[in-house]
Design a protein around this motif. Structure first.
Motif, PDB file in Angstrom:
ATOM      1  N   CYS A  62      37.323-166.780  42.040  1.00 55.55           N
ATOM      2  CA  CYS A  62      35.908-166.453  41.870  1.00 55.55           C
ATOM      3  C   CYS A  62      35.028-167.632  42.264  1.00 55.55           C
ATOM      4  N   ILE A  90      30.973-164.326  41.532  1.00 52.69           N
ATOM      5  CA  ILE A  90      31.445-163.286  42.459  1.00 52.69           C
ATOM      6  C   ILE A  90      32.939-163.468  42.655  1.00 52.69           C
ATOM      7  N   CYS A  91      33.672-162.405  42.359  1.00 54.16           N
ATOM      8  CA  CYS A  91      35.127-162.441  42.472  1.00 54.16           C
ATOM      9  C   CYS A  91      35.647-161.593  43.626  1.00 54.16           C
ATOM     10  N   ASP A  92      34.857-160.655  44.079  1.00 51.13           N
ATOM     11  CA  ASP A  92      35.257-159.767  45.168  1.00 51.13           C
ATOM     12  C   ASP A  92      34.887-160.423  46.493  1.00 51.13           C
ATOM     13  N   ARG A  93      35.852-160.684  47.356  1.00 49.84           N
ATOM     14  CA  ARG A  93      35.582-161.375  48.614  1.00 49.84           C
ATOM     15  C   ARG A  93      34.666-160.591  49.540  1.00 49.84           C
ATOM     16  N   ARG A  94      34.585-159.290  49.367  1.00 47.79           N
ATOM     17  CA  ARG A  94      33.686-158.502  50.204  1.00 47.79           C
ATOM     18  C   ARG A  94      32.279-158.677  49.740  1.00 47.79           C
TER      19      ARG A  94
END
Length: 94
Positions: A62, A90-94
């Protein structure tokens, strides 16, 4: 910047054209001016939360970001919400 209308809905595309000498958030297509710079107490608390989160996230996938940082929310399929939280993880790479 031209006067924003209360009866018009705006999108992220509109938001990107606004003069960035003022900070704005866009919620469900409605623009809101953000308050001036935060007071020292707010900054102190935000800084401490940032320090603790950064330490916790060290070595994890993250990422931690501090304001100003645009966060686009697409809740209802519309590209009409942009906020600037003090901190965001933010943990979602997208």
């Amino acid at each position: 910047m031209e006067q924003l209308r209360k009866d018009k809905r705006y999108t992220y595309t509109d938001y990107c054209t606004w003069d960035d000498s003022e900070r704005w958030e866009l919620i469900d297509g409605v623009p809101y001016t953000m308050s001036p710079a935060p007071r020292p107490g707010h900054q102190s608390i935000s800084g401490e939360i940032h320090r603790q989160l950064a330490n916790f996230l060290k070595g994890k996938p993250c990422k931690l970001f501090i304001a100003p940082f645009d966060v686009r929310l697409d809740v209802d399929g519309e590209d009409d919400t942009v906020v600037q939280p003090d901190l965001v993880v933010i943990c979602d790479r997208r």
